[in-house]
Design a protein around this motif. Sequence first.
Motif, PDB file in Angstrom:
ATOM      1  N   VAL A  89       0.839  -1.203   0.000  1.00 15.34           N
ATOM      2  CA  VAL A  89       0.000   0.000   0.000  1.00 15.34           C
ATOM      3  C   VAL A  89       0.870   1.248   0.000  1.00 15.34           C
ATOM      4  O   VAL A  89       0.661   2.185  -0.780  1.00 15.34           O
ATOM      5  N   ARG A  90       1.870   1.288   0.853  1.00 12.81           N
ATOM      6  CA  ARG A  90       2.647   2.514   1.031  1.00 12.81           C
ATOM      7  C   ARG A  90       3.492   2.843  -0.188  1.00 12.81           C
ATOM      8  O   ARG A  90       3.664   4.013  -0.543  1.00 12.81           O
ATOM      9  N   SER A  92       2.722   2.460  -3.170  1.00 14.52           N
ATOM     10  CA  SER A  92       1.881   3.038  -4.226  1.00 14.52           C
ATOM     11  C   SER A  92       1.820   4.559  -4.125  1.00 14.52           C
ATOM     12  O   SER A  92       1.439   5.231  -5.085  1.00 14.52           O
ATOM     13  N   LEU A  93       2.194   5.104  -2.992  1.00 17.89           N
ATOM     14  CA  LEU A  93       2.199   6.554  -2.829  1.00 17.89           C
ATOM     15  C   LEU A  93       3.390   7.195  -3.532  1.00 17.89           C
ATOM     16  O   LEU A  93       3.354   8.373  -3.887  1.00 17.89           O
ATOM     17  N   SER A 129      -7.749  -4.891   0.975  1.00 20.13           N
ATOM     18  CA  SER A 129      -7.647  -3.432   0.881  1.00 20.13           C
ATOM     19  C   SER A 129      -8.780  -2.819   0.062  1.00 20.13           C
ATOM     20  O   SER A 129      -9.029  -1.618   0.162  1.00 20.13           O
ATOM     21  N   SER A 150      -6.211   3.711  -1.243  1.00 19.24           N
ATOM     22  CA  SER A 150      -4.867   3.648  -1.832  1.00 19.24           C
ATOM     23  C   SER A 150      -4.997   3.243  -3.294  1.00 19.24           C
ATOM     24  O   SER A 150      -5.985   2.614  -3.692  1.00 19.24           O
ATOM     25  N   TYR A 152      -3.154   1.046  -4.715  1.00 24.96           N
ATOM     26  CA  TYR A 152      -3.078  -0.423  -4.719  1.00 24.96           C
ATOM     27  C   TYR A 152      -4.474  -1.026  -4.620  1.00 24.96           C
ATOM     28  O   TYR A 152      -4.848  -1.914  -5.387  1.00 24.96           O
ATOM     29  N   ASP A 293      -0.799   7.373   5.598  1.00 27.29           N
ATOM     30  CA  ASP A 293      -1.703   7.557   4.466  1.00 27.29           C
ATOM     31  C   ASP A 293      -1.909   6.236   3.745  1.00 27.29           C
ATOM     32  O   ASP A 293      -0.962   5.475   3.518  1.00 27.29           O
ATOM     33  N   GLY A 294      -3.168   5.966   3.374  1.00 27.42           N
ATOM     34  CA  GLY A 294      -3.478   4.759   2.624  1.00 27.42           C
ATOM     35  C   GLY A 294      -3.747   3.548   3.492  1.00 27.42           C
ATOM     36  O   GLY A 294      -4.153   2.499   2.983  1.00 27.42           O
ATOM     37  N   ASP A 295      -3.506   3.658   4.803  1.00 32.02           N
ATOM     38  CA  ASP A 295      -3.701   2.523   5.696  1.00 32.02           C
ATOM     39  C   ASP A 295      -5.103   2.565   6.291  1.00 32.02           C
ATOM     40  O   ASP A 295      -5.806   3.570   6.217  1.00 32.02           O
TER      41      ASP A 295
END
Length: 335
Positions: A89-90, A92-93, A129, A150, A152, A293-295
């Motif tokens: 996930v991370r 992808s930022l 996710s 996210s 992802y 972010d995204g979590d």
Amino acid sequence: MKVLVTGAAGFIGMATAQRLLERGDEVVGVDNLNDYYDVNLKLARLRLLEPHARFRFVKLDIADRAGMEALFAAEGFDRVVHLAAQAGVRYSLVNPHAYVESNLVGFMNVLEGCRHHQVQHLVYASSSSVYGGNVKMPFSESDGVDHPVSLYAATKKSNELMAHTYSHLYGLPTTGLRFFTVYGPWGRPDMAMFLFTKAILENRPIDVFNHGQMRRDFTYVDDIVEGVIRVLDRVATPDEAFDPAQPHPGRSHAPYRVFNIGNHEPVPLLEFIGCIEEALGRQAEKRLLPMQDGDVPATYADADALREWVGFAPRTSIREGVGRFVAWYREFYGA
């Protein structure tokens, strides 16, 4: 059967290929061996598969359209287990294009290969996710998944939509599996269990996000693989009770299915860390940090549909699974 396993040098891909080989299937494994994480770990996984006479490895990027077309044309696969993807996930930022190339373009190439070469069943990895900002627990396949947090997650939701289109237009049986936090020996170095174990052994603090107020439906890799194999063996069929006036997101009038595959037992993050500490015989220094972010704060799988479909029932407790991972980590890294 002759089975294509994409992402065969990956964590779940290697374990799935092993199980298929052990029961007598022929497996062609595909992976691009990218450097998202330690390539040596990927090569070590492949070394476990290479002694099998019925295994063959092809180094290939699934985003390579011509290469994938040639592979499907030459091999005549009966079924496909698609596990290759740009994970995380991370990440992808910071590198969004990698997700488009692998998870969207690559998945399209897999779908086209299955469509044109009479593949009996495509089983592919989705992700928990996709539930994104949902707060109703446990997550159910009947829930809407239209609010990803996210890129992802957005690509995995897109995979489900793309699969449904091919099931509808071409009658291709497809089954998507929403994995819930898979862990175990040979796991990915970017995941929490690996990062925590490594840091604790090196006497470094561990980063604990959302100040430890997280819960995850941790699912042991052997349980996941059992579910994948059972699903592969039961080809997706249309749902005769499907009502287009009240459509169920995980079923269809086409041969299309989507299932959660999880432990159905969310574990608080601090309890999870406690299991690692117990297995290592030492305490962690915890650095409490805000949510990233995204979590998401929690995941929790309603796995009833998969149990009804193939009799899937996870059997590995978090303490047992963590102990097996730590034992593997100590042996593999001499720690």
